[in-house]
Write a protein that holds these residues in place. Structure first.
Motif, PDB file in Angstrom:
ATOM      1  N   VAL A 108       0.872  -1.177   0.000  1.00  0.00           N
ATOM      2  CA  VAL A 108       0.000   0.000   0.000  1.00  0.00           C
ATOM      3  C   VAL A 108       0.908   1.225   0.000  1.00  0.00           C
ATOM      4  O   VAL A 108       1.665   1.449   0.945  1.00  0.00           O
ATOM      5  CB  VAL A 108      -0.933   0.021   1.230  1.00  0.00           C
ATOM      6  CG1 VAL A 108      -1.889   1.204   1.138  1.00  0.00           C
ATOM      7  CG2 VAL A 108      -1.702  -1.284   1.356  1.00  0.00           C
ATOM      8  N   THR A 109       0.851   2.009  -1.060  1.00  0.00           N
ATOM      9  CA  THR A 109       1.766   3.158  -1.221  1.00  0.00           C
ATOM     10  C   THR A 109       1.225   4.362  -0.454  1.00  0.00           C
ATOM     11  O   THR A 109       0.705   5.313  -1.040  1.00  0.00           O
ATOM     12  CB  THR A 109       1.936   3.493  -2.707  1.00  0.00           C
ATOM     13  OG1 THR A 109       0.650   3.813  -3.274  1.00  0.00           O
ATOM     14  CG2 THR A 109       2.519   2.301  -3.466  1.00  0.00           C
ATOM     15  N   LEU A 110       1.381   4.327   0.842  1.00  0.00           N
ATOM     16  CA  LEU A 110       0.816   5.378   1.699  1.00  0.00           C
ATOM     17  C   LEU A 110       1.478   6.726   1.484  1.00  0.00           C
ATOM     18  O   LEU A 110       0.905   7.766   1.829  1.00  0.00           O
ATOM     19  CB  LEU A 110       0.961   4.962   3.166  1.00  0.00           C
ATOM     20  CG  LEU A 110       0.139   3.745   3.596  1.00  0.00           C
ATOM     21  CD1 LEU A 110       0.446   3.372   5.037  1.00  0.00           C
ATOM     22  CD2 LEU A 110      -1.362   4.012   3.418  1.00  0.00           C
ATOM     23  N   ALA A 111       2.683   6.761   0.931  1.00  0.00           N
ATOM     24  CA  ALA A 111       3.370   8.032   0.710  1.00  0.00           C
ATOM     25  C   ALA A 111       2.761   8.819  -0.445  1.00  0.00           C
ATOM     26  O   ALA A 111       2.984  10.022  -0.568  1.00  0.00           O
ATOM     27  CB  ALA A 111       4.862   7.798   0.452  1.00  0.00           C
ATOM     28  N   ASP A 112       1.992   8.156  -1.313  1.00  0.00           N
ATOM     29  CA  ASP A 112       1.357   8.852  -2.435  1.00  0.00           C
ATOM     30  C   ASP A 112       0.165   9.671  -1.958  1.00  0.00           C
ATOM     31  O   ASP A 112      -0.460   9.356  -0.937  1.00  0.00           O
ATOM     32  CB  ASP A 112       0.886   7.842  -3.485  1.00  0.00           C
ATOM     33  CG  ASP A 112       2.050   7.112  -4.137  1.00  0.00           C
ATOM     34  OD1 ASP A 112       3.196   7.577  -3.979  1.00  0.00           O
ATOM     35  OD2 ASP A 112       1.800   6.081  -4.798  1.00  0.00           O
ATOM     36  N   GLU A 113      -0.151  10.722  -2.710  1.00  0.00           N
ATOM     37  CA  GLU A 113      -1.327  11.529  -2.367  1.00  0.00           C
ATOM     38  C   GLU A 113      -2.593  10.682  -2.452  1.00  0.00           C
ATOM     39  O   GLU A 113      -3.492  10.790  -1.618  1.00  0.00           O
ATOM     40  CB  GLU A 113      -1.430  12.722  -3.315  1.00  0.00           C
ATOM     41  CG  GLU A 113      -2.624  13.614  -3.023  1.00  0.00           C
ATOM     42  CD  GLU A 113      -2.759  14.752  -4.015  1.00  0.00           C
ATOM     43  OE1 GLU A 113      -3.657  15.592  -3.842  1.00  0.00           O
ATOM     44  OE2 GLU A 113      -1.948  14.794  -4.976  1.00  0.00           O
ATOM     45  N   VAL A 114      -2.659   9.836  -3.482  1.00  0.00           N
ATOM     46  CA  VAL A 114      -3.762   8.891  -3.631  1.00  0.00           C
ATOM     47  C   VAL A 114      -3.149   7.493  -3.556  1.00  0.00           C
ATOM     48  O   VAL A 114      -2.652   6.978  -4.558  1.00  0.00           O
ATOM     49  CB  VAL A 114      -4.510   9.099  -4.968  1.00  0.00           C
ATOM     50  CG1 VAL A 114      -5.672   8.124  -5.078  1.00  0.00           C
ATOM     51  CG2 VAL A 114      -4.995  10.533  -5.083  1.00  0.00           C
ATOM     52  N   PRO A 115      -3.136   6.845  -2.384  1.00  0.00           N
ATOM     53  CA  PRO A 115      -2.451   5.557  -2.240  1.00  0.00           C
ATOM     54  C   PRO A 115      -3.009   4.491  -3.169  1.00  0.00           C
ATOM     55  O   PRO A 115      -4.188   4.524  -3.558  1.00  0.00           O
ATOM     56  CB  PRO A 115      -2.688   5.192  -0.768  1.00  0.00           C
ATOM     57  CG  PRO A 115      -2.976   6.499  -0.100  1.00  0.00           C
ATOM     58  CD  PRO A 115      -3.702   7.323  -1.119  1.00  0.00           C
ATOM     59  N   ARG A 116      -2.152   3.545  -3.496  1.00  0.00           N
ATOM     60  CA  ARG A 116      -2.497   2.472  -4.428  1.00  0.00           C
ATOM     61  C   ARG A 116      -2.249   1.118  -3.769  1.00  0.00           C
ATOM     62  O   ARG A 116      -1.271   0.949  -3.034  1.00  0.00           O
ATOM     63  CB  ARG A 116      -1.644   2.607  -5.697  1.00  0.00           C
ATOM     64  CG  ARG A 116      -1.783   1.469  -6.684  1.00  0.00           C
ATOM     65  CD  ARG A 116      -0.714   1.560  -7.761  1.00  0.00           C
ATOM     66  NE  ARG A 116      -0.755   0.434  -8.672  1.00  0.00           N
ATOM     67  CZ  ARG A 116       0.185   0.144  -9.559  1.00  0.00           C
ATOM     68  NH1 ARG A 116       1.268   0.914  -9.634  1.00  0.00           N
ATOM     69  NH2 ARG A 116       0.077  -0.905 -10.347  1.00  0.00           N
ATOM     70  N   LEU A 117      -3.117   0.160  -4.029  1.00  0.00           N
ATOM     71  CA  LEU A 117      -2.915  -1.218  -3.601  1.00  0.00           C
ATOM     72  C   LEU A 117      -2.307  -1.992  -4.769  1.00  0.00           C
ATOM     73  O   LEU A 117      -2.801  -1.916  -5.893  1.00  0.00           O
ATOM     74  CB  LEU A 117      -4.249  -1.870  -3.196  1.00  0.00           C
ATOM     75  CG  LEU A 117      -5.167  -1.065  -2.271  1.00  0.00           C
ATOM     76  CD1 LEU A 117      -6.406  -1.889  -1.925  1.00  0.00           C
ATOM     77  CD2 LEU A 117      -4.442  -0.650  -1.020  1.00  0.00           C
ATOM     78  N   MET A 118      -1.241  -2.757  -4.501  1.00  0.00           N
ATOM     79  CA  MET A 118      -0.559  -3.434  -5.605  1.00  0.00           C
ATOM     80  C   MET A 118       0.239  -4.624  -5.094  1.00  0.00           C
ATOM     81  O   MET A 118       0.522  -4.738  -3.895  1.00  0.00           O
ATOM     82  CB  MET A 118       0.394  -2.456  -6.320  1.00  0.00           C
ATOM     83  CG  MET A 118       1.463  -1.880  -5.401  1.00  0.00           C
ATOM     84  SD  MET A 118       2.489  -0.596  -6.172  1.00  0.00           S
ATOM     85  CE  MET A 118       3.282  -1.521  -7.465  1.00  0.00           C
ATOM     86  N   VAL A 119       0.599  -5.519  -6.006  1.00  0.00           N
ATOM     87  CA  VAL A 119       1.500  -6.627  -5.723  1.00  0.00           C
ATOM     88  C   VAL A 119       2.925  -6.147  -5.973  1.00  0.00           C
ATOM     89  O   VAL A 119       3.212  -5.561  -7.014  1.00  0.00           O
ATOM     90  CB  VAL A 119       1.189  -7.840  -6.624  1.00  0.00           C
ATOM     91  CG1 VAL A 119       2.165  -8.977  -6.336  1.00  0.00           C
ATOM     92  CG2 VAL A 119      -0.236  -8.295  -6.422  1.00  0.00           C
TER      93      VAL A 119
END
Length: 674
Positions: A108-119
Motif C-alpha cells: 500500500v503506497t501510503l506516501a502517495d497523495e492517492v495511495p495504491r494497492l498493488m503486488v
C-alpha cells in the motif's frame, strides 16, 4: 595455504573483554567476522592444532593472513557491530542467508497523495506498507478482488490514473464499484485515504469490527426497506468472510508471532518463516544458507534473527518461536527489544498449537531444502570441481578463485562500451562489477582495439593504486600480504577501511572472443609488465577456449563443469555490457527534427514529451493543442508541427527520451571508469 602460527597474537595482546574480530586474507580482504564475550578465549580457539578444528574453520584460518579486533562495552554492542561489518564487508566464510525465491507482498503506497494497492516484489521501499509476503501472487489478487467490494481503493498504475484524469472517465473498476474513482473526483483524496486506512486495519487483523459494522448497516437497511442496499451489504460480509478464510486460523486471536524452523545437513540449511498476526498466518518466507562455518541449530537461529530483523526491513513481533535457543538467548532478546522498542519473547514451544505449527513450518523447511538441492547450480562440490577443471585445462599453478571477464558491446561501431564482471569461488560478486565507455575507437567497429583499451585501463588503475599507496612490487596476485606504509593491508583504503576500486588482480582473465581478442588482451598486459595473470578467451561459435600464443584451442568436454562456469561468466559479462549499452542509447537523440526549431530548448522538449507521451502522439497533435501548453505560443507551436511533419521522413531521423523524459543530445563526452 598460510600457517596460522605466523599471525597468531602474542600472549597478553588480546584483551579479556567483549568485542568483534576480523580475519583478513593476504590481500587484505575481510573473510570472516565474529563476536565474542571474551576475545581472548574465542581467538585462542582458532589457534590450536588444525586437526582439532572443524574442516571449514581450518580452511578459514589457513586462508587468513592476519587477525584484528575491536573492543566494545557490552555484548549488545558487539552483536550490532558484527552485523554492520558482515553487511559492509560480505565475508566469504560467514553464514549469510539469502531468499530461496522472490516472494510477493501486498503493498500500500501510503506516501502517495492517492495511495495504491498493488503486488510488489523485491526490496522494501520507504513510505510503503507491506502485508505478507505470500507464496503466490495469484493469492494476493484473489484476496484483493474480494476486498475491493468493501474497500474500493485504487489499484491502477500511475499511467492509467493520469489518463483517466485527462479524459475524465474512470476505468472499468470504477464503473463496477470496485474502485471509488478518485481520478475523476467521485471521492476526494482524503475520503480515499480513509478507505485505504480501513483496508490496512482489516489486513492487520482488525477484522471483527468491520464485520460487525456491515451487519449493523445491513440490519438498518432492512428496517428501512432498502432491500437492494441490504443485499449488497450481505454480499460484502460474505466477501470479508471468504477473504478471512483464505488465512488459516491457527492460534488465538491475540497471537502476534513469527514461527521459524530449520532443515539442515552438513553443508547447507533451509529456513522457513511463518508470520502469524491476529492468530492467522499472514505471510511466509524461505531462505537458504551455506554452512561455511561450524554452527549448530542455536547458532543458525542467532545468525538468522540478527540478519532478518536488524536491517529494519522486517517487523519484530511480540513473540519469536524457534526450534532451539542460541547460546545467549538473553542477548538476542535484548537486541530484538532494541529494534522493536518493546519486549519480545524468544522461546521454544514445547506443546500445544504453537508446537504443532512449528512442526508444520519444519516440514516446509525440509521440503524447501530438498527442492533447493535438486535445483542448485552453485553447489559447493560442483563449484570446486569446476575450478579444478579450469586449473587443469589451462595448466594453472592454482585454482582461479577470482575470475574477471570482459566483453565489448556496440551497435554498428557506435556507442562502444565494455563490461567487467567478477566471479569469486565460482559465484558472481556484483559489488565489484565495472563498466567502461570506450574512448579511443568510437566511430568504427574495432572489438580488438576496444579490448586492448579496456584491459589497459583496468590494469593501469591496479598498478596506479599500488604505486599510490607505496606497496612494493607488482604482484598481480595480491597474495603476498604486503602492507602500505601506514600499516594498512594491501588493497584497503586507509581512510575508509574499504577495498579500493581495481585494487585486486584476478587469477584468471577471460575475454569474450577468439585469438584476436586474446592477443590484444595479452599485448595490453605485456605493455604494463604484468606477467603473472592467466588469460584465456571463450569464442561463442563453437565455445572454444583460446590461450595466448597457441594456434589450437583448448578442448574442454561439453559436459565439463569448468566449461559451464566459463560460459556463465562470459554470458554475465555480455548481459552487463548489453545493459550498459542500452542505457547509453536510451539517453541519446540523433539528427532530431526538433533540434533546429527556434526557441525550443531542453525544457520545452521535456514538456512536450511529458504531455504527449511519445513522438508519435506529438506528431498527431495540432498547432492549437501544442500552443495551449504553458510556455508555448502560436508561432512556436506552428514551428514544431512544421518540423515534425516536414522533417519526419528525413533519413535517420530519430527521437528518443531518457528514463526521466529529457531529450538529450547524442554527442556525449566519453565516460570514464564507472
Amino acid at each position: 595455504m598460510a600457517d596460522p602460527s605466523t599471525y597468531r597474537p602474542r600472549p597478553g595482546e588480546v584483551p579479556d573483554s567483549p568485542g568483534v574480530y576480523k580475519f583478513r586474507d593476504a590481500s587484505g580482504r575481510v573473510i570472516y567476522v565474529g563476536k565474542a564475550k571474551s576475545l581472548r578465549n574465542r581467538l585462542n580457539n582458532y589457534f590450536q592444532d588444525l586437526l582439532q578444528l572443524h574442516p571449514r574453520t581450518a580452511s578459514m584460518v589457513t586462508t587468513a593472513a592476519s587477525v584484528e579486533w575491536t573492543v566494545v562495552s557490552t555484548e549488545v554492542e558487539a552483536l550490532q557491530l558484527e552485523y554492520s561489518w558482515i553487511k559492509e564487508f560480505d565475508p566469504r566464510f560467514n553464514v549469510k542467508y539469502r531468499d530461496d525465491k522472490s516472494y510477493p507482498s501486498l503493498a500500500v503506497t501510503l506516501a502517495d497523495e492517492v495511495p495504491r494497492l498493488m503486488v510488489m516484489r523485491g526490496p522494501k521501499r520507504k513510505g510503503v506498507r507491506y502485508f505478507g509476503p505470500y507464496a503466490h501472487a495469484w493469492a494476493i489478487r484473489e484476496t484483493l478482488d474480494l476486498l475491493l467490494r468493501v474497500f474500493p481503493a485504487r489499484t491502477c498504475s500511475n499511467g492509467v490514473y493520469k489518463r483517466a484524469q485527462q479524459v475524465g472517465r474512470p476505468c472499468l473498476l470504477g464503473y463496477i464499484d470496485k474502485c471509488s474513482a478518485p481520478c475523476v473526483g467521485k471521492v476526494t483524496p482524503e475520503e480515499h485515504r480513509e478507505i485505504v486506512e480501513d483496508f490496512c486495519d482489516f489486513m492487520a487483523g482488525s477484522t471483527a469490527k468491520f464485520t460487525r459494522r456491515l451487519e449493523r448497516q445491513m440490519q438498518q437497511a432492512a428496517k428501512e426497506m432498502e432491500y437492494e442496499r441490504a443485499a449488497r451489504l450481505r454480499d460484502d460480509i460474505g466477501a470479508l468472510t471468504r477473504a478471512m478464510e483464505k488465512s488459516a486460523v491457527v492460534l488465538p486471536d491475540a497471537t502476534d508471532a513469527d514461527v521459524i524452523a530449520f532443515a539442515e545437513d552438513e553443508l547447507e540449511a533451509a529456513v522457513q518463516v511463518f508470520h502469524v498476526r491476529g492468530g492467522r498466518v499472514r505471510g511466509q518466507r524461505g531462505f537458504v544458507v551455506d554452512k561455511v562455518e561450524e554452527v549448530d541449530t542455536g547458532g543458525l537461529v542467532e545468525r538468522f534473527v540478527e540478519q532478518f530483523y536488524l536491517d529494519g526491513g522486517n517487523e519484530v513481533p511480540r513473540e519469536v518461536l524457534v526450534p532451539a535457543l542460541p547460546d545467549d538467548p538473553a542477548l538476542v532478546q535484548e537486541i530484538l527489544q532494541v529494534v522493536r522498542g518493546a519486549r519480545t519473547a524468544l522461546r521454544v514451544p514445547q506443546r500445544g498449537d504453537k508446537k504443532a505449527l512449528l512442526d508444520t513450518v519444519a516440514r516446509n523447511a525440509g521440503q524447501a531444502l530438498a527442492l533447493h538441492k535438486t535445483r542448485r547450480a552453485s553447489d559447493l562440490t560442483t563449484r570446486g570441481r569446476a575450478l579444478q577443471e579450469i586449473q587443469e585445462a589451462l595448466e594453472l599453478d592454482e585454482a582461479p578463485l577470482r575470475i574477471e571477464c570482459y566483453d565489448v558491446s556496440h551497435h554498428q561501431g557506435e556507442e562502444i562500451v565494455a563490461s567487467m564482471v567478477v566471479f569469486e569461488d565460482g559465484l558472481a560478486r556484483r559489488s565489484e562489477y565495472r563498466r567502461f565507455a570506450i574512448r579511443g575507437v568510437n566511430g568504427h567497429s574495432d572489438d580488438v582495439a576496444s579490448m586492448h583499451e579496456v584491459i589497459t585501463r583496468r590494469f593501469k588503475r591496479y598498478l596506479d593504486e599500488r604505486e599510490r599507496t607505496g606497496e612494493a612490487g607488482v604482484d598481480s596476485t595480491a597474495g603476498t600480504g604486503e602492507v602500505a606504509a601506514e600499516g594498512t593491508p594491501a588493497g584497503i583504503d586507509p581512510e575508509t577501511g574499504r577495498p579500493r576500486k581495481f585494487a585486486y588482480a584476478p587469477n584468471l582473465v577471460v575475454v569474450d572472443g577468439g585469438p584476436p581478442q586474446v592477443a590484444a588482451a595479452q599485448r595490453a598486459l605485456d605493455e604494463l609488465g604484468i606477467d603473472d595473470v592467466a588469460l584465456c578467451g571463450l569464442a561463442k561459435r563453437l565455445e572454444e577456449v583460446w590461450v595466448p600464443d597457441d594456434a589450437h584451442p583448448v578442448v574442454m568436454p561439453r559436459t565439463s563443469e569448468g566449461l559451464y562456469l566459463l560460459q556463465r561468466v562470459r554470458d554475465e559479462a555480455h548481459r552487463f555490457a548489453i545493459t550498459y549499452h542500452r542505457q547509453k542509447k536510451t539517453k541519446t537523440v540523433r539528427a532530431s527534427a526538433l533540434d533546429d526549431v527556434p526557441g525550443l530548448g531542453d525544457a520545452r522538449r521535456k514538456a512536450l514529451l511529458r504531455e504527449f507521451g511519445s513522438v508519435k502522439r506529438l506528431r498527431e497533435a495540432s498547432a492549437e493543442e501544442i500552443a495551449s501548453l504553458p510556455g508555448f505560443g502560436p508561432r512556436t507551436a506552428e514551428a514544431v508541427v512544421a518540423a515534425l511533419h516536414d522533417g519526419a521522413p528525413a533519413a535517420g531521423a530519430m527521437l528518443s527520451a531518457s528514463p526521466a523524459g529529457v531529450l538529450v543530445d547524442d554527442a556525449q563526452p566519453a565516460e570514464g571508469d564507472q
